[in-house]
Scaffold this active site. Structure first.
Site, PDB file in Angstrom:
ATOM      1  N   ASP A 178       8.537   0.790  -8.021  1.00 18.82           N
ATOM      2  CA  ASP A 178       7.997   2.147  -8.120  1.00 18.82           C
ATOM      3  C   ASP A 178       9.203   3.067  -8.000  1.00 18.82           C
ATOM      4  O   ASP A 178       9.834   3.134  -6.945  1.00 18.82           O
ATOM      5  CB  ASP A 178       7.006   2.355  -6.960  1.00 18.82           C
ATOM      6  CG  ASP A 178       6.454   3.775  -6.913  1.00 18.82           C
ATOM      7  OD1 ASP A 178       7.024   4.662  -7.577  1.00 18.82           O
ATOM      8  OD2 ASP A 178       5.457   3.981  -6.198  1.00 18.82           O
ATOM      9  N   TYR A 195       7.628   2.484   6.627  1.00 24.25           N
ATOM     10  CA  TYR A 195       6.691   2.577   5.504  1.00 24.25           C
ATOM     11  C   TYR A 195       7.309   3.366   4.361  1.00 24.25           C
ATOM     12  O   TYR A 195       7.732   4.493   4.547  1.00 24.25           O
ATOM     13  CB  TYR A 195       5.381   3.259   5.952  1.00 24.25           C
ATOM     14  CG  TYR A 195       4.441   3.481   4.794  1.00 24.25           C
ATOM     15  CD1 TYR A 195       3.771   2.412   4.228  1.00 24.25           C
ATOM     16  CD2 TYR A 195       4.269   4.754   4.250  1.00 24.25           C
ATOM     17  CE1 TYR A 195       2.932   2.607   3.139  1.00 24.25           C
ATOM     18  CE2 TYR A 195       3.430   4.952   3.170  1.00 24.25           C
ATOM     19  CZ  TYR A 195       2.768   3.874   2.617  1.00 24.25           C
ATOM     20  OH  TYR A 195       1.945   4.054   1.539  1.00 24.25           O
ATOM     21  N   LYS A 249       3.473   0.661  -0.857  1.00 25.31           N
ATOM     22  CA  LYS A 249       2.962  -0.709  -0.791  1.00 25.31           C
ATOM     23  C   LYS A 249       3.764  -1.629  -1.709  1.00 25.31           C
ATOM     24  O   LYS A 249       4.504  -1.167  -2.573  1.00 25.31           O
ATOM     25  CB  LYS A 249       1.496  -0.734  -1.197  1.00 25.31           C
ATOM     26  CG  LYS A 249       0.498  -0.675  -0.042  1.00 25.31           C
ATOM     27  CD  LYS A 249       0.884  -1.490   1.158  1.00 25.31           C
ATOM     28  CE  LYS A 249      -0.267  -1.904   2.011  1.00 25.31           C
ATOM     29  NZ  LYS A 249       0.096  -2.135   3.419  1.00 25.31           N
ATOM     30  N   ASP A 262      -6.259   8.076  -4.014  1.00 20.96           N
ATOM     31  CA  ASP A 262      -5.110   7.272  -4.466  1.00 20.96           C
ATOM     32  C   ASP A 262      -5.534   5.825  -4.763  1.00 20.96           C
ATOM     33  O   ASP A 262      -4.811   4.863  -4.464  1.00 20.96           O
ATOM     34  CB  ASP A 262      -3.971   7.268  -3.439  1.00 20.96           C
ATOM     35  CG  ASP A 262      -3.228   8.600  -3.379  1.00 20.96           C
ATOM     36  OD1 ASP A 262      -3.611   9.541  -4.111  1.00 20.96           O
ATOM     37  OD2 ASP A 262      -2.269   8.698  -2.597  1.00 20.96           O
TER      38      ASP A 262
END
Ligand code: F6R
Ligand code: MG
Ligand code: MG
Length: 365
Positions: free
Chosen positions: A11, A228, A231, A286
């Site tokens: 990403d 974080y 994902k 999302d």
């Protein structure tokens, strides 16, 4: 011929927010891949996206974990990040965790699934790509495909599959692995596979031929980053037909949506919705998490395809059920089990908030 299939993804910026990819980013990736094909580094390639994840599907003869292929992927992600930065896309370069390339993209943020194979007379493959979920999301479908006769009737009635498949399962937190055989060890196998936040299927092998049947990306982004950042949004390559499950057996687990971790802020359980590439835009809260399936025939390493396999009304019910599950789970708002259990929330942004509240907790008498 010996052939390596590498699927490397990252990403590197979303459009808009985290819900899709900008066409200019894909065009830039195409340009780099085309140059590598022209230079002879790649036999063939296909660039696609699932949600906000850029997917590089490449064939070559350099083997797995090859420095040149990994560098090509890394440089492509960097070039695409430049485009993302110019367009001020959201989270430009988010999965690229380091500035310095060290010969292998593993551990640097991108997800990687690679297999070296001897290309069969007809080599049918399906590449699954997911967004807004974690690497264990393939445990349940891979179990159904390669170990469940209620899903894959070939395990019962096809002599060339009746011997079963071996599963390589990784403990993604403790960095251990275990090999278990289906069908005789399925109860042991399910001890691990039923806990997908900790254990993930890395690969599946045909027990008689020892040939690789499937491989998935098991990289945990939060473990690599130590915080974080988003994902894992994993990928998985599955070989089909002949002594492997048929394409229809490989797609069948997705006819009923699996509930996975991910969704909003990587902090929720939600249904994994199978969609076409065009519909892989996780918008509602999302999400819900998406999965696409690109089918190819390999011909001398050329990627004949893709066939967008979930672009089919046969998966309309799965999509409807996913929406129904989404409605039910969303009613719970910030409550478990829609929100992930506290142990899993360790890998989200919640601990920062918890820190603030710590002083408010006083000892009971
Ligand atoms: C989940 C995901 C999104 C973001 C959310 C907040 O994997 O990518 O749900 O977590 O949109 O994003 P930021 O913090 O980038 O504003
Ligand atoms: Mg994102
Ligand atoms: Mg993503």
């Amino acid at each position: 011929m010996k052939l390596t299939l590498s699927v490397i993804k990252a990403d590197i910026g979303g459009y808009v927010g985290h819900c899709s990819s900008h066409p200019d980013v894909l065009t830039r990736a195409e340009k780099n891949m085309a140059a590598a094909k022209k230079a002879g580094t790649l036999i063939d390639y296909h660039v696609t996206r699932c949600g906000d994840d850029l997917q590089l599907i490449m064939t070559h003869q350099k083997g797995e974990e090859n420095g040149e292929i990994h560098k090509l992927s890394w440089d492509t992600f960097l070039a695409c990040t430049d485009v993302a930065k110019k367009l001020k896309l959201h989270g430009a370069g988010q999965d690229l965790l380091s500035d310095a390339f060290s010969g292998n993209v593993k551990g640097m943020g991108p997800g990687v699934a690679e297999m070296e194979i001897e290309e069969r007379d007809a080599e049918s493959i399906v590449i699954f790509m997911a967004d807004k979920t974690a690497s264990g999301a393939f445990n349940l479908p891979l179990y159904k495909i390669f170990a469940d006769p209620f899903n894959t009737v070939g395990l019962v009635i096809a002599g060339n599959m009746h011997g079963g498949f071996a599963f390589e399962i990784h403990d993604v937190k403790e960095h251990k692995k275990v090999m278990l055989n289906a069908p005789e060890e399925i109860y042991d196998m399910l001890v691990f596979l039923g806990a997908p936040s900790r254990y993930a299927v890395k690969a599946v092998f045909h027990r008689e031929t020892k040939d690789i049947a499937a491989v998935s990306s098991t990289q945990r982004l939060s473990m690599m980053a130590g915080r974080y950042v988003g994902k894992d949004d994993p990928v998985c390559i599955v070989r089909c037909q002949g002594y492997f499950p048929a394409v229809g057996e490989v797609l069948e687990p997705f006819a009923g949506p699996n509930i996975v971790e991910g969704w909003m802020r990587g902090s929720h359980h939600g249904p994994l919705m199978p969609t076409s590439v065009a519909q892989s835009n996780p918008t509602r809260f999302d999400g819900p998490p998406r999965i696409i399936a690109a089918g190819f025939q390999l011909s001398g390493g050329m990627l004949v395809g893709p066939n967008d396999l979930f672009d089919d009304p046969a998966f309309d019910n799965a999509r409807k059920q996913a929406n129904d599950i989404a409605d039910i789970l969303r009613r719970m708002g910030p409550f478990e089990p829609h929100r992930l259990p506290l142990e899993e929330m360790e890998y989200t942004t919640l601990p920062q908030v918890m820190k603030k509240l710590k002083g408010r907790l006083i000892d009971l008498d």
